[in-house]
Design a protein around this motif. Structure first.
Motif, short mmCIF file in Angstrom:
data_model
loop_
_atom_site.label_atom_id
_atom_site.label_comp_id
_atom_site.label_asym_id
_atom_site.label_seq_id
_atom_site.Cartn_x
_atom_site.Cartn_y
_atom_site.Cartn_z
N TYR A 1 23.79 13.81 -7.84
CA TYR A 1 25.18 14.23 -7.95
C TYR A 1 25.80 13.55 -9.16
CZ TYR A 1 24.38 15.59 -3.10
OH TYR A 1 23.88 16.15 -1.97
N ILE A 2 26.66 14.28 -9.88
CA ILE A 2 27.34 13.67 -11.01
C ILE A 2 28.85 13.86 -10.87
CG2 ILE A 2 25.41 14.10 -12.57
CD1 ILE A 2 27.36 16.16 -13.96
N LEU A 3 29.57 13.01 -11.54
CA LEU A 3 31.01 13.16 -11.64
C LEU A 3 31.26 14.13 -12.78
CD1 LEU A 3 33.86 12.30 -10.82
CD2 LEU A 3 33.65 10.39 -12.43
N GLY A 4 31.83 15.27 -12.45
CA GLY A 4 32.02 16.30 -13.45
C GLY A 4 33.48 16.69 -13.59
N ARG A 60 27.06 7.41 5.84
CA ARG A 60 26.32 7.84 4.65
C ARG A 60 27.33 8.32 3.62
NH1 ARG A 60 21.96 6.39 3.11
NH2 ARG A 60 21.23 8.40 2.42
N VAL A 61 27.23 7.78 2.43
CA VAL A 61 28.18 8.09 1.37
C VAL A 61 27.45 8.36 0.06
CG1 VAL A 61 30.04 6.71 2.40
CG2 VAL A 61 28.48 5.63 0.76
N LEU A 62 28.21 8.89 -0.89
CA LEU A 62 27.78 8.97 -2.28
C LEU A 62 28.67 8.01 -3.03
CD1 LEU A 62 27.58 12.84 -2.79
CD2 LEU A 62 25.67 11.26 -2.46
N ALA A 63 28.09 7.20 -3.90
CA ALA A 63 28.88 6.22 -4.63
C ALA A 63 28.42 6.13 -6.07
CB ALA A 63 28.77 4.85 -3.96
N VAL A 75 27.21 9.06 -12.32
CA VAL A 75 26.21 9.55 -11.37
C VAL A 75 26.50 8.96 -9.98
CG1 VAL A 75 23.75 9.67 -10.82
CG2 VAL A 75 24.49 9.70 -13.20
N PHE A 76 26.54 9.85 -8.98
CA PHE A 76 26.70 9.43 -7.59
C PHE A 76 25.31 9.28 -6.96
CE2 PHE A 76 30.87 11.28 -8.23
CZ PHE A 76 31.70 10.45 -7.49
N TYR A 77 25.12 8.18 -6.25
CA TYR A 77 23.86 7.92 -5.55
C TYR A 77 24.14 7.81 -4.06
CZ TYR A 77 22.05 6.78 -10.17
OH TYR A 77 21.68 6.84 -11.48
N LYS A 78 23.15 8.20 -3.25
CA LYS A 78 23.29 8.08 -1.81
C LYS A 78 23.21 6.61 -1.41
CE LYS A 78 21.79 12.63 -0.53
NZ LYS A 78 21.08 13.44 0.44
N GLU A 108 36.61 1.54 -3.14
CA GLU A 108 36.79 2.73 -2.33
C GLU A 108 36.95 3.99 -3.18
OE1 GLU A 108 39.50 3.68 1.52
OE2 GLU A 108 40.50 2.71 -0.15
N LYS A 109 37.63 3.89 -4.31
CA LYS A 109 37.89 5.07 -5.13
C LYS A 109 36.63 5.65 -5.77
CE LYS A 109 39.20 2.54 -9.33
NZ LYS A 109 40.30 2.32 -10.28
N PHE A 110 35.51 4.95 -5.71
CA PHE A 110 34.25 5.43 -6.27
C PHE A 110 33.28 5.91 -5.19
CE2 PHE A 110 35.41 2.22 -9.66
CZ PHE A 110 35.93 3.17 -10.51
N ILE A 111 33.80 6.19 -3.99
CA ILE A 111 32.95 6.57 -2.85
C ILE A 111 33.48 7.85 -2.22
CG2 ILE A 111 32.13 5.84 -0.58
CD1 ILE A 111 32.64 2.95 -1.44
N VAL A 112 32.56 8.73 -1.82
CA VAL A 112 32.89 9.93 -1.04
C VAL A 112 31.84 10.08 0.05
CG1 VAL A 112 34.10 11.16 -2.89
CG2 VAL A 112 31.64 11.50 -2.57
N TYR A 113 32.17 10.82 1.10
CA TYR A 113 31.16 11.09 2.14
C TYR A 113 30.02 11.88 1.54
CZ TYR A 113 33.58 9.37 6.27
OH TYR A 113 34.17 8.57 7.21
N SER A 114 28.82 11.60 1.99
CA SER A 114 27.64 12.31 1.53
C SER A 114 27.48 13.59 2.34
CB SER A 114 26.39 11.45 1.70
OG SER A 114 25.24 12.16 1.32
N PRO A 115 27.20 14.71 1.67
CA PRO A 115 26.91 15.92 2.45
C PRO A 115 25.61 15.73 3.20
CG PRO A 115 26.49 16.29 0.12
CD PRO A 115 27.09 14.92 0.24
#
Length: 117
Positions: A1-4, A60-63, A75-78, A108-115
């Motif tokens: 995943y990337i920050l786009g 589980r998150v993407l960060a 780049v977001f990593y699991k 926290e601002k660099f984290i989202v839930y992982s699909p």
């Protein structure tokens, strides 16, 4: 995943025209991403933590990853949440997937839930 960065939306194909938020080259490369493959990020931080803005232990998150050379990557990593913030600074202690697994404190601002996989 990337920050786009979303540049455009094509309603005929239901896809976004996207570019990397931090390209490595001087040429910006664009690519098409189907709308279901886009994870929107919040546009602002909540004034206080609540259930919708808190990632629990074992979530589980993407960060994003911090690169000592260039700062935060795009780049977001699991990862798995190992410890939640203990202060107002909002840093989570994460264990990134991989061999060997890497641990890091991430804002926290660099984290989202992982699909789900």
């Amino acid at each position: 995943y990337i920050l786009g960065i979303i540049l455009d939306f094509d309603p005929e194909t239901s896809s976004y025209l996207v570019c990397d938020a931090d390209p490595e080259m001087t040429n910006v490369v664009t690519f098409s991403v189907y709308y279901k493959d886009v994870i929107p990020l919040p546009t602002s931080s909540p004034t206080r933590r609540n259930k919708q803005t808190t990632y629990g232990v074992k979530s589980r998150v993407l960060a994003l990853w911090y690169d000592d050379v260039g700062g935060w990557t795009s780049v977001f990593y699991k990862a798995t949440v190992m410890k939640t913030p203990q202060t107002q600074e909002c840093y989570y202690y994460l264990k990134y997937d991989g061999t060997p697994p890497m641990n890091a404190y991430v804002q926290e601002k660099f984290i989202v839930y992982s699909p789900e996989d």
